[in-house]
Write a protein that holds these residues in place. Sequence first.
Motif, PDB file in Angstrom:
ATOM      1  N   SER A   1      -0.969   7.047   5.641  1.00 20.57           N
ATOM      2  CA  SER A   1      -0.175   7.373   4.319  1.00 20.57           C
ATOM      3  C   SER A   1       0.308   8.625   4.170  1.00 20.57           C
ATOM      4  O   SER A   1       0.381   9.396   5.649  1.00 20.57           O
ATOM      5  CB  SER A   1      -1.784   6.809   3.578  1.00 20.57           C
ATOM      6  OG  SER A   1      -2.867   8.139   3.851  1.00 20.57           O
TER       7      SER A   1
ATOM      8  N   SER B   1      -6.594  -5.837  -9.960  1.00 17.05           N
ATOM      9  CA  SER B   1      -6.448  -4.953  -8.758  1.00 17.05           C
ATOM     10  C   SER B   1      -7.391  -3.740  -8.206  1.00 17.05           C
ATOM     11  O   SER B   1      -7.783  -3.056  -7.327  1.00 17.05           O
ATOM     12  CB  SER B   1      -5.075  -4.237  -9.232  1.00 17.05           C
ATOM     13  OG  SER B   1      -4.682  -3.248 -10.139  1.00 17.05           O
TER      14      SER B   1
ATOM     15  N   ASP C   1       0.700  -0.819  -0.178  1.00 16.86           N
ATOM     16  CA  ASP C   1      -0.634  -0.026  -0.051  1.00 16.86           C
ATOM     17  C   ASP C   1       0.923   1.496   0.164  1.00 16.86           C
ATOM     18  O   ASP C   1       1.936   0.892  -0.033  1.00 16.86           O
ATOM     19  CB  ASP C   1      -1.001  -0.099   1.084  1.00 16.86           C
ATOM     20  CG  ASP C   1      -0.452   0.066   2.513  1.00 16.86           C
ATOM     21  OD1 ASP C   1       1.000   0.226   2.630  1.00 16.86           O
ATOM     22  OD2 ASP C   1      -0.550  -0.385   3.514  1.00 16.86           O
TER      23      ASP C   1
ATOM     24  N   LEU D   1      -0.133  -6.160   0.705  1.00 17.49           N
ATOM     25  CA  LEU D   1      -1.957  -6.171   0.677  1.00 17.49           C
ATOM     26  C   LEU D   1      -1.462  -8.159  -0.194  1.00 17.49           C
ATOM     27  O   LEU D   1      -2.662  -8.879  -0.275  1.00 17.49           O
ATOM     28  CB  LEU D   1      -2.057  -5.102  -0.207  1.00 17.49           C
ATOM     29  CG  LEU D   1      -2.655  -3.843   0.049  1.00 17.49           C
ATOM     30  CD1 LEU D   1      -2.544  -2.702  -1.182  1.00 17.49           C
ATOM     31  CD2 LEU D   1      -2.826  -3.847   1.908  1.00 17.49           C
TER      32      LEU D   1
ATOM     33  N   SER E   1       1.143   3.272   2.331  1.00 12.50           N
ATOM     34  CA  SER E   1       1.967   3.981   3.714  1.00 12.50           C
ATOM     35  C   SER E   1       3.259   3.542   3.637  1.00 12.50           C
ATOM     36  O   SER E   1       4.354   3.352   2.901  1.00 12.50           O
ATOM     37  CB  SER E   1       0.914   3.080   4.474  1.00 12.50           C
ATOM     38  OG  SER E   1       1.436   1.964   4.918  1.00 12.50           O
TER      39      SER E   1
ATOM     40  N   THR F   1      -3.474   2.802  -6.905  1.00 15.34           N
ATOM     41  CA  THR F   1      -3.424   3.163  -4.990  1.00 15.34           C
ATOM     42  C   THR F   1      -2.498   1.954  -4.567  1.00 15.34           C
ATOM     43  O   THR F   1      -2.319   2.186  -3.581  1.00 15.34           O
ATOM     44  CB  THR F   1      -4.765   3.121  -4.914  1.00 15.34           C
ATOM     45  OG1 THR F   1      -5.185   1.561  -5.214  1.00 15.34           O
ATOM     46  CG2 THR F   1      -5.801   4.228  -6.014  1.00 15.34           C
ATOM     47  N   VAL F   2      -1.898   1.419  -5.558  1.00  9.11           N
ATOM     48  CA  VAL F   2      -0.832   0.425  -4.606  1.00  9.11           C
ATOM     49  C   VAL F   2       0.614   0.974  -5.263  1.00  9.11           C
ATOM     50  O   VAL F   2       0.660   0.552  -6.655  1.00  9.11           O
ATOM     51  CB  VAL F   2      -1.372  -0.644  -4.630  1.00  9.11           C
ATOM     52  CG1 VAL F   2      -3.214  -0.716  -3.822  1.00  9.11           C
ATOM     53  CG2 VAL F   2      -1.938  -1.744  -6.224  1.00  9.11           C
TER      54      VAL F   2
END
Length: 268
Positions: free
Chosen positions: A175, A203, A7, A15, A9, A91-92
């Motif tokens: 994040s 995804s 992710d 994930l 963060s 987003t990843v």
Amino acid sequence: SKVGIVDFSEDAVWLYCSNSVTELLGWEPAELVGTPSIDLTHPDESAAIRRLHYDTITQDKAAVLAYLRLRHKDPLRGHILCCVSRTIVHTVTVGSVSFAQPGPKAMHNASTAQEVQIISPTASNFQFRRWNDPSPMPPCHVPDNLAGRSNPPAASLGSAQPLSMDDLFANRPTSYPQLAAQSPRTLLILNRFSINCNVEYCSNDCVLPTTAIMGRPFYDFVAPKDESLVRSWIDACKSWGVNERGQPSDGGFGFGKFTVYIPGRDSR
């Protein structure tokens, strides 16, 4: 090589991990998912890798390589020098991890990547120089209506005050703050041992609806006029297999354009 998804963060939490992580680093996927990927890095390199993770996100990078050390589950094995690819997928961050092994495959990986970064000092022999080579990745504008959203104006993306790395990590945010909008990309993981390359993982819904594509042949969503071309690409990927030492390996990055057939069809 193993495929992993982390992710946005600070700790780059796992994930998803493919089963091949066990052969590579000794861990079972269930042992890693939900844990910080930074925990596997060498202590001397963790700070640099955090900065690398942040830069990869903020610059919306794709197809870049890094050489760094990752901790094996067996303490006697210590930290293993690995080649890690990274691509931002909406987003990843998606990457593959393989053993770092000098040779033709390493040079091929470097020549097809957009960028190569050496984190571990023990990987200095992987520092390949590319004299003003153009990026191998072709430009491809994705219309906003396909993404289902509009990108914010450029002025608004640069209006925030820049943060120092000390400020950024002081409070260990969930994040990173002030991230720009990412390009609408989708990751598909295909079963390379099947003729029709069934979709095992999707995804997001940026391009194709996840519920419609999971488990179906990938070619169902390739326009008929491009199917033979796309099949030739995937056949090439299937032939990569292992490196000179018989270990799982990849064959670098490949880039191409084809038309997605969003309604789906029966390609069999």
